[in-house]
Each structure stands twice: as C-alpha cells, then as structure tokens.
Design a protein around this motif. Structure first.
Motif, PDB file in Angstrom:
ATOM      1  N   GLY A   1     -20.707  -2.692   0.367  1.00 14.62           N
ATOM      2  CA  GLY A   1     -19.958  -2.648   1.625  1.00 14.62           C
ATOM      3  C   GLY A   1     -18.817  -1.664   1.601  1.00 14.62           C
ATOM      4  N   GLY A   2     -17.710  -2.050   2.219  1.00 10.61           N
ATOM      5  CA  GLY A   2     -16.622  -1.133   2.507  1.00 10.61           C
ATOM      6  C   GLY A   2     -15.770  -0.750   1.314  1.00 10.61           C
ATOM      7  N   ALA A   3     -15.418   0.541   1.272  1.00  8.58           N
ATOM      8  CA  ALA A   3     -14.443   1.078   0.317  1.00  8.58           C
ATOM      9  C   ALA A   3     -13.706   2.181   1.062  1.00  8.58           C
ATOM     10  CB  ALA A   3     -15.136   1.617  -0.936  1.00  8.58           C
ATOM     11  N   ASN A   4     -12.466   1.944   1.388  1.00 13.36           N
ATOM     12  CA  ASN A   4     -11.750   2.893   2.235  1.00 13.36           C
ATOM     13  C   ASN A   4     -10.302   3.034   1.805  1.00 13.36           C
ATOM     14  OD1 ASN A   4     -12.844   0.351   4.027  1.00 13.36           O
ATOM     15  ND2 ASN A   4     -10.604   0.415   3.989  1.00 13.36           N
ATOM     16  N   VAL A   5      -9.627   3.964   2.433  1.00 15.13           N
ATOM     17  CA  VAL A   5      -8.216   4.173   2.174  1.00 15.13           C
ATOM     18  C   VAL A   5      -7.430   3.405   3.239  1.00 15.13           C
ATOM     19  CG1 VAL A   5      -6.349   5.863   2.054  1.00 15.13           C
ATOM     20  CG2 VAL A   5      -8.597   6.401   1.086  1.00 15.13           C
ATOM     21  N   ASP A   6      -6.512   2.550   2.772  1.00 11.30           N
ATOM     22  CA  ASP A   6      -5.683   1.744   3.666  1.00 11.30           C
ATOM     23  C   ASP A   6      -4.305   2.375   3.815  1.00 11.30           C
ATOM     24  OD1 ASP A   6      -7.718  -0.071   3.816  1.00 11.30           O
ATOM     25  OD2 ASP A   6      -6.752  -1.616   2.607  1.00 11.30           O
ATOM     26  N   ARG A   7      -3.873   2.509   5.052  1.00  5.94           N
ATOM     27  CA  ARG A   7      -2.503   2.945   5.323  1.00  5.94           C
ATOM     28  C   ARG A   7      -1.817   1.843   6.111  1.00  5.94           C
ATOM     29  NH1 ARG A   7      -5.925   7.317   5.668  1.00  5.94           N
ATOM     30  NH2 ARG A   7      -5.420   8.994   4.193  1.00  5.94           N
ATOM     31  N   LYS A   8      -0.695   1.383   5.581  1.00  2.87           N
ATOM     32  CA  LYS A   8       0.029   0.276   6.205  1.00  2.87           C
ATOM     33  C   LYS A   8       1.383   0.756   6.693  1.00  2.87           C
ATOM     34  CE  LYS A   8      -2.100  -2.852   2.859  1.00  2.87           C
ATOM     35  NZ  LYS A   8      -1.824  -3.777   1.730  1.00  2.87           N
ATOM     36  N   PHE A   9       1.654   0.509   7.967  1.00  2.00           N
ATOM     37  CA  PHE A   9       2.921   0.856   8.584  1.00  2.00           C
ATOM     38  C   PHE A   9       3.751  -0.424   8.706  1.00  2.00           C
ATOM     39  CE2 PHE A   9      -0.167   3.983   9.669  1.00  2.00           C
ATOM     40  CZ  PHE A   9       0.511   5.188   9.805  1.00  2.00           C
TER      41      PHE A   9
ATOM     42  N   PRO B   1      10.797   2.182  14.078  1.00  4.49           N
ATOM     43  CA  PRO B   1      11.113   2.600  12.708  1.00  4.49           C
ATOM     44  C   PRO B   1      10.217   1.853  11.724  1.00  4.49           C
ATOM     45  CG  PRO B   1      13.102   2.039  13.927  1.00  4.49           C
ATOM     46  CD  PRO B   1      11.953   1.587  14.756  1.00  4.49           C
ATOM     47  N   ALA B   2       9.652   2.575  10.753  1.00  4.80           N
ATOM     48  CA  ALA B   2       8.725   1.954   9.813  1.00  4.80           C
ATOM     49  C   ALA B   2       8.656   2.781   8.538  1.00  4.80           C
ATOM     50  CB  ALA B   2       7.338   1.844  10.437  1.00  4.80           C
ATOM     51  N   HIS B   3       8.182   2.147   7.479  1.00  2.00           N
ATOM     52  CA  HIS B   3       7.839   2.902   6.279  1.00  2.00           C
ATOM     53  C   HIS B   3       6.352   2.694   6.015  1.00  2.00           C
ATOM     54  CE1 HIS B   3       8.643  -1.104   4.488  1.00  2.00           C
ATOM     55  NE2 HIS B   3       7.797  -0.741   3.543  1.00  2.00           N
ATOM     56  N   VAL B   4       5.725   3.706   5.427  1.00  5.14           N
ATOM     57  CA  VAL B   4       4.274   3.739   5.285  1.00  5.14           C
ATOM     58  C   VAL B   4       3.894   3.659   3.812  1.00  5.14           C
ATOM     59  CG1 VAL B   4       2.160   5.008   5.806  1.00  5.14           C
ATOM     60  CG2 VAL B   4       4.123   5.175   7.342  1.00  5.14           C
ATOM     61  N   THR B   5       2.902   2.856   3.525  1.00  2.00           N
ATOM     62  CA  THR B   5       2.329   2.803   2.184  1.00  2.00           C
ATOM     63  C   THR B   5       0.839   3.105   2.274  1.00  2.00           C
ATOM     64  OG1 THR B   5       1.937   0.407   2.366  1.00  2.00           O
ATOM     65  CG2 THR B   5       4.008   1.120   1.351  1.00  2.00           C
ATOM     66  N   GLN B   6       0.310   3.676   1.216  1.00  2.00           N
ATOM     67  CA  GLN B   6      -1.121   4.010   1.178  1.00  2.00           C
ATOM     68  C   GLN B   6      -1.742   3.409  -0.071  1.00  2.00           C
ATOM     69  OE1 GLN B   6      -2.742   7.973   2.306  1.00  2.00           O
ATOM     70  NE2 GLN B   6      -3.396   8.114   0.176  1.00  2.00           N
ATOM     71  N   THR B   7      -2.832   2.699   0.132  1.00  3.59           N
ATOM     72  CA  THR B   7      -3.553   2.097  -0.986  1.00  3.59           C
ATOM     73  C   THR B   7      -5.049   2.239  -0.725  1.00  3.59           C
ATOM     74  OG1 THR B   7      -3.568  -0.088   0.086  1.00  3.59           O
ATOM     75  CG2 THR B   7      -1.750   0.387  -1.431  1.00  3.59           C
ATOM     76  N   ILE B   8      -5.829   1.817  -1.689  1.00  5.76           N
ATOM     77  CA  ILE B   8      -7.271   1.761  -1.487  1.00  5.76           C
ATOM     78  C   ILE B   8      -7.643   0.353  -1.033  1.00  5.76           C
ATOM     79  CG2 ILE B   8      -8.112   3.641  -2.916  1.00  5.76           C
ATOM     80  CD1 ILE B   8      -8.078   1.813  -5.280  1.00  5.76           C
ATOM     81  N   GLY B   9      -8.680   0.268  -0.211  1.00  2.00           N
ATOM     82  CA  GLY B   9      -9.075  -1.022   0.330  1.00  2.00           C
ATOM     83  C   GLY B   9     -10.558  -1.078   0.608  1.00  2.00           C
ATOM     84  N   GLY B  10     -10.916  -1.905   1.586  1.00  4.75           N
ATOM     85  CA  GLY B  10     -12.313  -2.200   1.864  1.00  4.75           C
ATOM     86  C   GLY B  10     -12.652  -3.553   1.275  1.00  4.75           C
ATOM     87  N   VAL B  11     -13.264  -4.420   2.057  1.00  7.52           N
ATOM     88  CA  VAL B  11     -13.518  -5.791   1.610  1.00  7.52           C
ATOM     89  C   VAL B  11     -14.344  -5.818   0.322  1.00  7.52           C
ATOM     90  CG1 VAL B  11     -14.726  -7.938   2.185  1.00  7.52           C
ATOM     91  CG2 VAL B  11     -13.226  -6.850   3.868  1.00  7.52           C
ATOM     92  N   ALA B  12     -15.488  -5.130   0.304  1.00  4.61           N
ATOM     93  CA  ALA B  12     -16.327  -5.141  -0.901  1.00  4.61           C
ATOM     94  C   ALA B  12     -15.577  -4.555  -2.091  1.00  4.61           C
ATOM     95  CB  ALA B  12     -17.622  -4.380  -0.652  1.00  4.61           C
TER      96      ALA B  12
END
Length: 312
Positions: free
Chosen positions: A14-22, A35-46
């Motif tokens: 299934g999924g493997a994606n790049v997650d960006r969280k604001f 106003p926000a700060h952004v983090t980037q991680t890897i994600g995807g349920v699978a």
C-alpha cells in the motif's frame, strides 16, 4: 521474551508517501493566513505499519510504488534499517505519493490533502511479479490506497495459501476500495467514520458500535477491531465482543500515526503468540504513546520499550 516467527517476512502492501504537517500556532482561522511551522516526514499507512513492526523486531518487506524523484529518494533513505525495500517498484514519470496535513494547536487534524494517484499502478499484475516472496509471507497487510481489484486479488491469494490477511483502511473516502465479502480476512481494522461509510449507517451509541463489529464479523472477517479514539476500541470475534478503555494520555502532541501504531503493536502481539485481547491492549498502549510524540512512528519504539509502556 517474544519468539519471532520463523516463516519469512511480513509483507505490507500500500501507501508510502512523504508527509508534510503544518502545525498552526494559536487558534485556527479560516479563509486567511495562519502562522504555522512545517515538519516533513515519511508516511503512508502500509509504510508506517511496516516501520513500526520492524522497530518491534519483525522482518518486514514493503510492496509499494514510488516515483523516480526527490521525494522517492527521501522516502527510501529514511525507510531503510527497519523495512526491506527490495520489492518496492520505482516508476519513472510518476510522482511519489504525498500527504499534507494541517493540525491545530492541540495536535488535532483540521484538514488533510493527499496526492495518491501513483497507487493506481499498484495493480494485481504488479503484485503477482512478487509471487515467490508473497507466498512465503507470515502475514500480508494491505491498505486501501490499493484498488478494489488489487485488494480482492491479494485476499484470494492469501486465502488460497492460508496466509493471515489484514485490511487496514486509510480514510472514509477510501472505503470504496473495500470488498463486500470479508471471508478470508483474518483481521479487519476501522474507525467510526470508515465503518459508517462502509455499512451506510450512523453510529451513535455503544450498542451501535457493538452491532457494527457483529455485522462486520457476519460479513466474514475472523477478527474485527473498531477504534473510537479517546473512548478506546470495541473488538471481537465470533466467540465474543468486548469494549476496551483507551490508555490515558496527558497531552496529545500529534494524532497522526496513532492508528498505524495501534495496528502494528496489535499484529506484533498476535504474530508472537499473544491472545487477541492481549494484543488489543498492546495496540492501545502503543497508540497512546504515539499520540504524545511528534514523530508519526516513534523512534524509541522497541519490543522491550513497548512492554515497559504496557507495564509488563
């Protein structure tokens, strides 16, 4: 101590994606800039489930599609160590899946956007290329980033070979990819929204939740776990249905990944000889500790740590 299974790898499809969280600072204001700060991680349920299981000491392979792009390279570089990536399909002229989430000051999801078109390429024809690996799996997990056709194909493949088969939804809209007949599904997980969409009915009372688990069992699933956030879970088999209270959480930092942590710890339990109901408690524990972390997958997660959290 757990004795890990001898029978080859767990396979997550299934999924493997790049997650960006604001992360919004202060109160959410619509139709204007926040106003926000952004983090980037890897994600995807699978992928998240695969990493959690890997960190818990299991041998895991991920079967997914990624683009031959910067995000795909980022995903590969940050998934190695706990997941075997040798059956990942890298596709030219395709964009790696991405998920962008906006979280309020309490870590609760406000809205999320997902670009998952690459998973249309995760077809039965692509899956069967890896038949030699799949047929020796100790367990096959699929998320609903995969099409109905692919889910049905893998369900039949696993059932014919007596391989435990697990379905994990991604979101309410993705329930369109669920098979109607759940015969051959060893474990099925869903939350309230996903259950309401799938069964086309509203859930209001505890009895509604119990009836939902019963209905899903009647559709053929062998084990069903219905998650209810702060109200815990209702889980059952044809031998009985039980409500489990959530593990208390002091401060929620980020809800992203808590469901994946639950599924992973649960499966780790049942694949290592815990009872179904003991495994639910492991899942609740891992979910609670993930809620208190910024990471989608806790970097301090181990089998020993999970047992300490559980008080074992």
């Amino acid at each position: 101590a757990y004795i890990l299974p001898e029978k080859n790898n767990i396979i997550a499809i299934g999924g493997a994606n790049v997650d960006r969280k604001f992360h919004i600072e202060g109160t959410v204001q619509f139709a204007t800039s926040n106003p926000a700060h952004v983090t980037q991680t890897i994600g995807g349920v699978a992928r998240n489930i695969a990493e959690n299981l890997g960190r818990l000491g299991n041998q895991v392979k991920l079967l997914t599609t990624i683009g031959d792009d910067h995000d795909g390279l980022y995903l590969e570089n940050n998934s190695t160590g706990y997941i075997q990536l040798d059956i990942v399909e890298k596709l030219k002229n395709e964009k790696t899946g991405s998920y962008s989430a906006i979280l309020d000051g309490h870590g609760e999801l406000v809205i999320a956007m997902a670009d998952m078109s690459i998973y249309k390429q995760l077809t039965p024809q692509l899956v069967i290329k890896h038949e030699a690996v799949l047929q020796k799996a100790s367990c096959i997990i699929i998320d609903l980033n995969c099409s109905t056709e692919t889910v049905l194909f893998v369900k039949s493949f696993a059932e014919l070979r007596n391989i435990p088969f697990v379905i994990v939804p991604v979101s309410s809209p993705k329930m369109i990819n669920m098979p109607h007949d759940l015969t051959g599904v060893k474990y099925f997980f869903c939350n309230r929204d996903e259950a309401e969409t799938y069964l086309e009915k509203s859930l209001e009372t505890v009895q509604d939740y119990r009836d939902t688990v019963y209905n899903l069992l009647q559709k053929g699933a062998e084990h069903v776990v219905l998650t209810m956030g702060e109200f815990g879970v209702i889980a059952g088999t044809n031998e009985g249905i039980q409500h489990f209270e959530a593990v208390p959480v002091g401060r929620i930092i980020d809800v992203t990944g808590a469901g994946d942590a639950f599924v992973s710890a649960f499966l780790h339990g049942v694949l290592n000889d815990e009872t179904f109901f003991e495994a639910v408690q492991l899942g609740l524990t891992s979910a609670a500790y993930t809620l208190q972390a910024e990471q989608t997958v806790r970097t301090d997660l181990t089998n020993d740590e999970l047992k300490l959290w559980r008080g074992l």
